[in-house]
Design an enzyme around this catalytic site. Structure first.
Site, PDB file in Angstrom:
ATOM      1  CD  GLU A  94      -2.778  -1.082   2.294  1.00  0.00           C
ATOM      2  OE1 GLU A  94      -3.971  -0.669   2.048  1.00  0.00           O
ATOM      3  OE2 GLU A  94      -2.618  -1.999   3.260  1.00  0.00           O
ATOM      4  CB  CYS A 107       3.158   6.944   3.446  1.00  0.00           C
ATOM      5  SG  CYS A 107       3.655   5.845   4.724  1.00  0.00           S
ATOM      6  CB  CYS A 114       6.643  -5.955   8.484  1.00  0.00           C
ATOM      7  SG  CYS A 114       7.934  -5.046   9.318  1.00  0.00           S
ATOM      8  CB  CYS A 118       5.372  -3.875  16.137  1.00  0.00           C
ATOM      9  SG  CYS A 118       7.234  -3.470  15.691  1.00  0.00           S
ATOM     10  CB  CYS A 121       2.230  -2.887  13.529  1.00  0.00           C
ATOM     11  SG  CYS A 121       2.442  -2.192  11.772  1.00  0.00           S
ATOM     12  N   GLY A 161       6.376  -2.474   6.118  1.00  0.00           N
ATOM     13  CA  GLY A 161       7.748  -3.071   6.112  1.00  0.00           C
ATOM     14  C   GLY A 161       8.723  -2.408   7.024  1.00  0.00           C
ATOM     15  CD  GLU A 162      12.920  -1.415  10.332  1.00  0.00           C
ATOM     16  OE1 GLU A 162      11.637  -0.893  10.895  1.00  0.00           O
ATOM     17  OE2 GLU A 162      13.696  -0.774   9.986  1.00  0.00           O
ATOM     18  CB  SER A 191       9.964   5.427   9.876  1.00  0.00           C
ATOM     19  OG  SER A 191       9.302   5.195  11.119  1.00  0.00           O
ATOM     20  CB  SER A 214       8.879   3.128  15.577  1.00  0.00           C
ATOM     21  OG  SER A 214       8.753   3.591  14.534  1.00  0.00           O
ATOM     22  CG  LEU A 215      11.712   5.136  22.242  1.00  0.00           C
ATOM     23  CD1 LEU A 215      12.780   4.282  21.768  1.00  0.00           C
ATOM     24  CD2 LEU A 215      12.164   6.478  22.644  1.00  0.00           C
ATOM     25  CG  HIS A 216       6.135   2.353  19.550  1.00  0.00           C
ATOM     26  ND1 HIS A 216       5.412   3.387  19.073  1.00  0.00           N
ATOM     27  CD2 HIS A 216       6.745   1.545  18.519  1.00  0.00           C
ATOM     28  CE1 HIS A 216       5.683   2.989  17.654  1.00  0.00           C
ATOM     29  NE2 HIS A 216       6.489   2.107  17.457  1.00  0.00           N
ATOM     30  CG  ASN A 294      -4.603   4.760  13.686  1.00  0.00           C
ATOM     31  OD1 ASN A 294      -5.314   5.802  13.860  1.00  0.00           O
ATOM     32  ND2 ASN A 294      -3.189   5.197  13.395  1.00  0.00           N
ATOM     33  CB  CYS A 337       0.294   5.126  12.004  1.00  0.00           C
ATOM     34  SG  CYS A 337       0.967   6.817  11.322  1.00  0.00           S
TER      35      CYS A 337
HETATM   36  N1  SAH Z   1       8.748  -0.231  10.360  1.00  0.00           N
HETATM   37  C1  SAH Z   1       9.168   0.944  10.287  1.00  0.00           C
HETATM   38  C2  SAH Z   1       8.256   1.859   9.591  1.00  0.00           C
HETATM   39  C3  SAH Z   1       6.735   1.625   9.306  1.00  0.00           C
HETATM   40  S1  SAH Z   1       5.600   2.083  10.615  1.00  0.00           S
HETATM   41  C4  SAH Z   1       8.796   1.663  11.938  1.00  0.00           C
HETATM   42  O1  SAH Z   1       8.739   0.729  12.623  1.00  0.00           O
HETATM   43  O2  SAH Z   1       9.370   2.608  12.105  1.00  0.00           O
HETATM   44  C5  SAH Z   1       5.176   3.506  10.721  1.00  0.00           C
HETATM   45  C6  SAH Z   1       4.702   4.051  12.132  1.00  0.00           C
HETATM   46  O3  SAH Z   1       3.385   3.819  12.432  1.00  0.00           O
HETATM   47  C7  SAH Z   1       5.654   3.561  13.179  1.00  0.00           C
HETATM   48  O4  SAH Z   1       5.987   4.116  14.040  1.00  0.00           O
HETATM   49  C8  SAH Z   1       4.900   2.363  13.656  1.00  0.00           C
HETATM   50  O5  SAH Z   1       5.319   1.984  14.823  1.00  0.00           O
HETATM   51  C9  SAH Z   1       3.552   3.306  13.882  1.00  0.00           C
HETATM   52  N2  SAH Z   1       2.334   2.031  13.945  1.00  0.00           N
HETATM   53  C10 SAH Z   1       2.257   1.013  13.650  1.00  0.00           C
HETATM   54  N3  SAH Z   1       0.904   0.280  14.073  1.00  0.00           N
HETATM   55  C11 SAH Z   1       0.412   1.532  14.479  1.00  0.00           C
HETATM   56  C12 SAH Z   1      -0.947   1.418  15.131  1.00  0.00           C
HETATM   57  N4  SAH Z   1      -1.783   0.426  15.006  1.00  0.00           N
HETATM   58  N5  SAH Z   1      -1.234   2.732  15.429  1.00  0.00           N
HETATM   59  C13 SAH Z   1      -0.548   3.950  15.514  1.00  0.00           C
HETATM   60  N6  SAH Z   1       0.733   3.759  15.133  1.00  0.00           N
HETATM   61  C14 SAH Z   1       1.190   2.676  14.593  1.00  0.00           C
END
Ligand code: SAH
Length: 358
Positions: A94, A107, A114, A118, A121, A161-162, A191, A214-216, A294, A337
């Site tokens: 996508e 984007c 991927c 995570c 995601c 993807g990463e 990212s 992406s830290l979280h 999301n 996202c």
């Molecule tokens: N793999 C890379 C790039 C893709 S994700 C990465 O992890 O950075 C792009 C962003 O969306 C990342 O910060 C990811 O953690 C975030 N993301 C993934 N799932 C999400 C969700 N369900 N709600 C909000 N953000 C999300």
């Protein structure tokens, strides 16, 4: 066995020139083709300054990598999502176009699926299918440009993807977006979930692309629950590598933080995150992008209330860390996202969704 023919955006300018010249075309024709494909970014069939025969030959020699499976526009018209299907093997990816009045960002996906898994995601929940090649990544940017009234000046590698797990093809695409399409390196954002070896390679590259991490979570225990890769590359290693990139490129790093109610959204956690990032030695400092979670089918968490996310951001700012709450875009077309996923046969019937934002 002969090599598969290149896809339309799979050749750099020099290779493309060699190909067209080998057909006996004069120099100015070669330039008209590269100009149409890369500089003006018009669909080949609209490049009416080219003779029909040459357009037909180019179209046949350089087929598009993707068919459009679906295209959806959000009700406010600002976001367009394409689900593409590879002509070669039907892999799905996508791409999302995000428009403002004056410019647009795209984007892009770097892999079909991927492998990072995570938990929250959608792409991670669906698993890995294959890497994209550079031509497939460039094609996403060019075709988004065809669909955008505003110039597409920014590209973020935040789709499926990463990107740093597909380093070579991703980097080739970065060089092509910069060199062939004329996009500023600063406007290209990679990212990563924290693939440290890839980040260290990035620090050695000549083009100063922007890095997002992406830290979280502010601590390893929680981060390991959300991001399995944290077991291999814990927060300290990821932050060290991010500092290398910041130092080498002289650019501020963004940290993405998906806010999940009751999991990582307390003010205490905001305080811990601020301390972590204040102690961090990255040139240009840190900026946090808060993304209210999301929804995805494989994860039961939900987004905190708007007020709670705002309070989290406020706590970061009080502690001297810049923070932005991301506006969720394209939710009505599942283009937000972490909602992007390929539709494997196994997932037939599940909603197709998407990821990201600049
Ligand atoms: N793999 C890379 C790039 C893709 S994700 C990465 O992890 O950075 C792009 C962003 O969306 C990342 O910060 C990811 O953690 C975030 N993301 C993934 N799932 C999400 C969700 N369900 N709600 C909000 N953000 C999300």
């Amino acid at each position: 066995m002969s090599a598969p023919s290149p896809s339309r955006y799979g050749l750099g300018t020099a290779e493309l020139e060699t190909l067209i010249e080998s057909w006996g075309e004069p120099r100015y024709r070669v330039e008209q083709i590269t100009d149409a494909l890369y500089r003006r970014r018009v669909p080949l069939e609209d490049a009416t300054n080219l003779p029909k025969v040459l357009r037909a030959r180019t179209t046949e020699a350089l087929p598009l990598a993707f068919d459009v499976a679906t295209e959806a526009t959000s009700t406010d018209g600002e976001t367009i999502r394409w689900l593409y299907e590879s002509v070669r093997d039907r892999a799905q990816v996508e791409t999302v176009l995000m428009r403002s009045e004056t410019r647009a960002s795209v984007c892009v996906s770097s892999q079909a699926g991927c492998a990072m898994a995570c938990t929250f995601c959608a792409t991670g929940q669906a698993g890995f299918e294959r890497h994209l090649d550079a031509g497939e990544i460039v094609e996403q940017v060019v075709r988004a440009s065809h669909g955008s009234p505003q110039p597409v000046t920014h590209a973020v590698y935040m789709g499926m993807g990463e990107p740093l797990a597909n380093y070579d093809e991703v980097w080739t695409s970065v060089e092509r977006l910069h060199g062939d399409l004329g996009m500023s390196a600063r406007h290209l954002t990679i990212s990563t979930v924290g693939v440290v070896p890839g980040m260290l390679r990035l620090a050695k590259e000549r083009l100063p692309v922007t890095l997002a991490v992406s830290l979280h979570a502010p601590d390893d225990e929680l981060r390991s629950q959300l991001v399995p890769l944290n077991a291999r590359y814990p927060i300290a290693a990821v932050l060290d590598a991010a500092a290398e990139v910041a130092g080498a490129h002289g650019r501020r790093v963004s940290f993405e933080y998906a806010c999940i109610a009751g999991v990582n959204d307390t003010l205490q956690q905001a305080g811990a995150l601020a301390r972590l990032l204040r102690a961090w030695q990255g040139v240009g400092g840190a900026h946090v992008n808060l993304i209210p979670l999301n929804p995805t089918s494989g994860f039961s968490g939900r987004a905190p209330t708007r007020a709670r996310v705002r309070a989290f951001a406020e706590r970061l700012r009080e502690a001297g860390i810049g923070a932005t709450v991301r506006r969720t875009r394209g939710v009505d077309i599942d283009a937000a996202c972490g909602q992007l996923r390929s539709r494997h046969p196994i997932a037939e019937g599940t909603p197709v969704s998407t990821t990201m934002e600049p």
